[in-house]
Structure formats: structure tokens, C-alpha cells
Design an enzyme around this catalytic site. Sequence first.
Site, PDB file in Angstrom:
ATOM      1  N   ASP A  44     -39.275 -13.604 141.111  1.00 32.11           N
ATOM      2  CA  ASP A  44     -38.636 -13.040 139.839  1.00 32.11           C
ATOM      3  C   ASP A  44     -37.907 -14.222 139.235  1.00 32.11           C
ATOM      4  O   ASP A  44     -37.757 -15.177 139.872  1.00 32.11           O
ATOM      5  CB  ASP A  44     -37.811 -11.905 140.209  1.00 32.11           C
ATOM      6  CG  ASP A  44     -37.580 -11.050 138.896  1.00 32.11           C
ATOM      7  OD1 ASP A  44     -37.962 -11.519 137.927  1.00 32.11           O
ATOM      8  OD2 ASP A  44     -36.964 -10.029 139.088  1.00 32.11           O
ATOM      9  N   CYS A  45     -37.892 -14.079 137.749  1.00 35.05           N
ATOM     10  CA  CYS A  45     -37.513 -15.576 137.209  1.00 35.05           C
ATOM     11  C   CYS A  45     -36.103 -16.000 137.642  1.00 35.05           C
ATOM     12  O   CYS A  45     -35.432 -15.242 137.482  1.00 35.05           O
ATOM     13  CB  CYS A  45     -37.654 -15.000 135.825  1.00 35.05           C
ATOM     14  SG  CYS A  45     -39.415 -14.913 135.179  1.00 35.05           S
TER      15      CYS A  45
END
Length: 770
Positions: A288-289
Amino acid sequence: MASTIAFFFLGLILLSASSSGLAAREPFACDPKDATTRTLPFCQVSLPIPQRVNDLIGRLSLQEKVKLLISGAAAVPRLGIKGYEWWSEALHGVSNVGPGTKFGGDFPGATSFPQVITTASSFNATLWEAIGRVVSDEARAMYNGGTAGLTYWSPNVNIFRDPRWGRGQETPGEDPVLSGKYAASYVRGLQGSDGDRLKVAASCKHFTAYDLDNWNGVDRFHFNAKVSKQDIEDTFDVPFRMCVMEGKVASVMCSYNQVNGVPTCADPNILKRTIRGEWRLNGYIVSDCDSVGVYYDTQHFTSTPEEAAADAIRAGLDLDCGPFLGLHTESAVQRGLLSEIDINNALVNTLTVQMRLGMFDGEPSSQPYGHLGPKDVCTPDHQELALEAARQGIVLLKNQGPSLPLSHIRHRTVAVIGPNSDVTVTMIGNYAGIACGYTTPLQGIGRYARTIHQQGCKDVACADDQLFGAAIDASRQADATILVMGLDQSIEAEALDRAGLLLPGRQQELVSKVSMASKGPTILVLMSGGPIDVAFAKNDPRIAAIIWAGYPGQAGGTAIADILFGTSNPGGKLPMTWYPQEYITNLPMTEMAMRPSQSKRYPGRTYRFYKGPVVYPFGHGMSYTNFVHTVANAPTVVAVPLDGRHGSINATISGKAIKVTHAKCNRLTLGVQVDVKNVGSKDGAHTLLVFSTPPAGHWAPHKQLVAFEKVHVPAGAQQRVGINIHVCKYLSVVDRSGTRRIPLGEHNIHIGGTKHSVSLHAATLGVIKS
């Protein structure tokens, strides 16, 4: 107005396609005009992909490799490879949330389907796959036009564990089997059916036990989810396992949170052992970012950034959404924390996916999906599917009398009231793009009746009663009153969990006052992703009917009106429990246990484990007709064969349950034939929900969904539906140590009000001595 917008977009598309022509995208790599690269082995389509990938990796320097580990992957000009942005989103239509996709020019918008929680309510796997096919058509068209990527970080298949979760709207709901079936179906639609080639590459996210964003001072960046092996195996992992093993997804995304003290993106047990080892992922694992940066900077899991980078790659992470690995991996190698072989292993997975997408096959226009362009986005067929998805997802919660459907003869003037009565972007929820056009509820209802419109509340927060008077007056003048209330992204969203389950502000007061004044029937229409405690309306005889529309997408207003006036017969079922407000009193979102605990006064979560009062149960949904079920044919005894390879019988059969790993599971199914008769006066689609109640035991859920089918039955007709229940997958339960077992004895199969009992026994029990 909505029709005008839709035709405007369509006109732009047709004009650009016919007059200006579509500017062809230049090849990402292996340009046939580039004499220096076109003969290199990695550009030879005739060679096997693994050989091409190994050739390419062998030509890259360490510095070039490191720059390919991040979502904004750098170009390698000397090898003719352009830069690539991996982050695009397609949760319920092509979205511009990620930097990989841009709208404008030839592509002013894309078909915006209902939010996932709404589409899941259809319980229609064929529909989910069809939506995936449309979304990938539009994604490929935009890629060919140079405005989108081919890697889409969707769907979100986390379990909607707590009703306050702001992102519950993105998920298929609270049931692991429903979520897994949704994941596999949508992914198949997105990725196509051309063997190992990919139309687009999907990604199931966020692995795992991720279902808290920002609640009571705890956020997802700091949260350590303490989860039992039992809950991991029988709840949180199920949708992801089905996504990988049945949907053949090309990617899995790990989450921000820790699970039992270890960040998911740094946990080899989660990434290497489970996703790639046990489930055999054919694809890449992405963070995830900024997850890697989060567990270094925020969670302080490692002392240096180089250790954080090394931990991620060695754990099995292949791609970092964000810059972290690009900044710190080379120095991790120099410090001996990581080898270049570890980096090569990561690149094998990402480059293989790019080659399966055809990105190293030269001219995009000459490839299987190269013909797709602006003419294939926002087509009438695509927009019709968005409308049909909304119709199928709408749930009729209450219909007193019955009061619905409304009559365009008796109800010629309709008061349309509420903060969501004339909205557009609210209807598409989050992770959306720019829709082709909108039909609001007010516009949709206006096609059936003369409308008197009053907002009643300035917005969903409904902080005051200044607009109440005009709304009450409107209801006195109308033959029927429709209140369109509920939530929007200011109440529930990413990074925003809800504080409570009631309607916000003074919405409830408005509903009650209008219903008291209304000349005709009062209908409550709710827009929301999460459940709302509307017990006041359920129990109020002046509120004749309640409809939940979720976030119904670009055509939501048309779908709502079609249901209200009976052009469509509602068939949606709730994919999550609607709890009373009291349920969340003294219930921390941070408590992950699924099962109840009497000693802790802990109620348990979801219909599988919670036995307390509800406003509306999982699977609730009414129709304008009536269906009757009969079990036409089903066995009463099923023998579970043992594989015979395990020496200890006690290990195989323990506590009257067989370890799934010790049974011959391949074709072990329970076949049930069900007759569904429509005994009402209207044609309708019926959702057949099949639940199993296993033999009593302290590990087992009260009941669990084991199958579902959507069937259309004309009025007065009967359809026979065949259901095959995989015994090892769906009739098994998980013990406290996380081991999946098949309980022996009587299992009760529930279909509506019909029950069928089947006894499971071990096939070789006659020769077993315990």
C-alpha cells in the site's frame, strides 16, 4: 440535464473517434522501429516469457534495477524501455485516484458503476464478471490512448468487520465467501480469459486484517491488529485465498497495519509463505502506498531505512507504491543487508506481469486489445449495464401494506425531499473517476411524476432545521413523499471511520416530521456504504417503505425511480448486518476477535458469530412478489474419504472432525436441487442464499454462507436450481489452532425457510480404531 451530459460525452467520443482519429500510443518497449533493441531476446514474442524476463534482468545494472522497484518506475533509455506508473485504480469503473490515469481530451469520463457494497447486494457473480469486462475494455481503450496504465489496484476484498469502517463501502461486505466469490468474478472480468495473457492486471487488497482507518485516536498507520490464527484462517484470509487461487489475480497488495506485531509488508510468513507459497500467486506483491516508509518512520519497526528496505524485499515484496525502495535499496545491498539476487527475484515478478500484458510486444495497436479506443468508453451498452447493476443492488428493507410500487396514476405529484435527493458525485462513492453523466434521484423520479423538490437539510450533516418548514409543506401537497437521506464521503471515507450508526445531525427529526405531515405514503430512501440504525423508521407505521440504495453509481437516480414505480422488481439482499446503535457501545474498533466472549461481555462480529438484536439481518431483502423454495433432491448422508497417507488416525479424526488436509477433497461436493416458485403476480429475480449450520461445537459459526445463486422466475413459474457445495471448502470449520476441519455428524442446510439435514461421516471409519 443528465441525458444532455451523457449525450455530450458520447458526442465527444464519437467526434474524436471519427474525425480526429486516435493518436496511437508509442510502444512501451521493443519498438519495431528501434534497430538497437528489436532483435534482443527480451523483445522476441516467440520466446517463453521466463526466458525473456531473465534476458532483460541480465542486461540491467543494479542502479537501473532499483529504479524499477517503485510504482513510478524509471525509464531505461539504453534498452528502449519507457517509464511506467503502476498505480491505477478501477474499484467500480476506471478511476483517476491513482496518478496512472488521467481524464480529458478523447477520454472525458468512464462508466461509473455502483459502489462495490451496492453491487455485492445483487449476489450475482455473472454481473460482477460482466462489470469487470466493461471496466477492462475502457481501461485498455484509455491505455491505447495514452491516458491510463494497465495495472489496476482493485478490488478491495477486506472483510467489513465493524459497521463504522469508512471504507466498508469499497468491500463486498462482511461474509468471507461472498467477498471471495466477488473477488474471483470481478478479477476474471478484468483480466480476461486469454490463457496466461492479461487484458489488465488486477490486485486484491489490502492483505490482511485491514479494516480500521481512523477511529478514536487510532489510525491505520499505527494500528497493530491482534488476530487469532483461527480468525485469520476462517475469516480474514478467505477472500484473498479465493482471489488468488480461483480468480488467478496478478497481484496482491499488503496493508499499512501490523498483524500481531509485524508490518504485513515485512512479514515473510504472510507474503512468501502464504501468498506465494501456499496459494501460488502468479504475479507480483505491491505495498500500500508508502507502507514501507510507514513501518520505518511511523511504526519504528527497523532502526535504519536500509533495514526497512531489506526486510520488505526479503519478505517477498516486489514493488513499492512510493519512493522508499528507490531511495534505500542500493545502500542496503552495499551494506550487505540484501543481495542483488533478492532484487532480481522481485523484478522477475513485476516484469513477468508486464510481459503478460503485452507491454514488451511492440506496437500496442497490433495486439489483441489494440483496436479499443474512445468509441469503446461510455458506450450505451456500458451505461445500460451500470443502470442494471444499480437496479440489482438496491435493497427493499420495508414495504408496509404493501405501499410500493407507487402508481404513476395515483401518485401523480411526488414530494422529493432530502440532502441526497439531487446529488451526483455522492452516488459514485469513493475511488471513483469522472462519470459519463448522471441521473439524480430527483431527475429519475421526475420521469414518472410531477415533483416538488425541497432539500430539507443543507447537506447530510443536517446541522439545523432551517429548511424543515418548506419540506413539510411540500409533503402536504403531494400524493406521495420520497425522502432521500443517508450519508456521503464527509461521514464515511478513507481515513474517516464513523462515530455512530444513527442518521447524522437532525436527519431523523426531518424524516419523522415529514412523515407526520405527508398527505400520501412516505418512502425513505437511504444512500450509504455502511449500515444505519433506522429502527425508528422500521417501527414507524407512518413510514410505509424503506429502500437502501447504497451508492448506486452514475445511473442511480434512474434505478431508484424504476424500483419505486415498479418498472424493476427489487431483488437485492444486504451483504452486511445492520446493527442497532447500542451494538457499538463499549465496542472498540480495535478489538479484532470475531467470536463472542461472555466473560468479556464481547458481542462477536458479523452474522456468523453475533447473536444479539439487529435492525436488519445479513441477507435481508424483499421483493414485489413472493418466492417459495422446495428441496427437490439432496443426499442425507455424505461419506468423506480419507487420503490414507497420514499415519495417525487420531491426528486425522479428532473431536469428531476430519482435518481437511487429510481428506480427499478434490471432487467432494454436496449436490442440492432446489425448486424456486414465484407465487406472486410479478416477474422477479430471486437470490437463493444457502447457509450451513455445522454440528454444535465451540469453534463453529452459528451459520455460514456456503452458496448463492441468482435466478429469474416469471410470475407463476418455477425454476429448478442446482447448487454444488464443496464439502472441504464450505462445510469445514476452523479450530482454535487455525486448523481447518470437517465436523462429522449432522449439518443443517438452510435455504430461506427450508431446512435439509445431511450427515457427514468418514468413509473408512469401519476400520479405524480410535
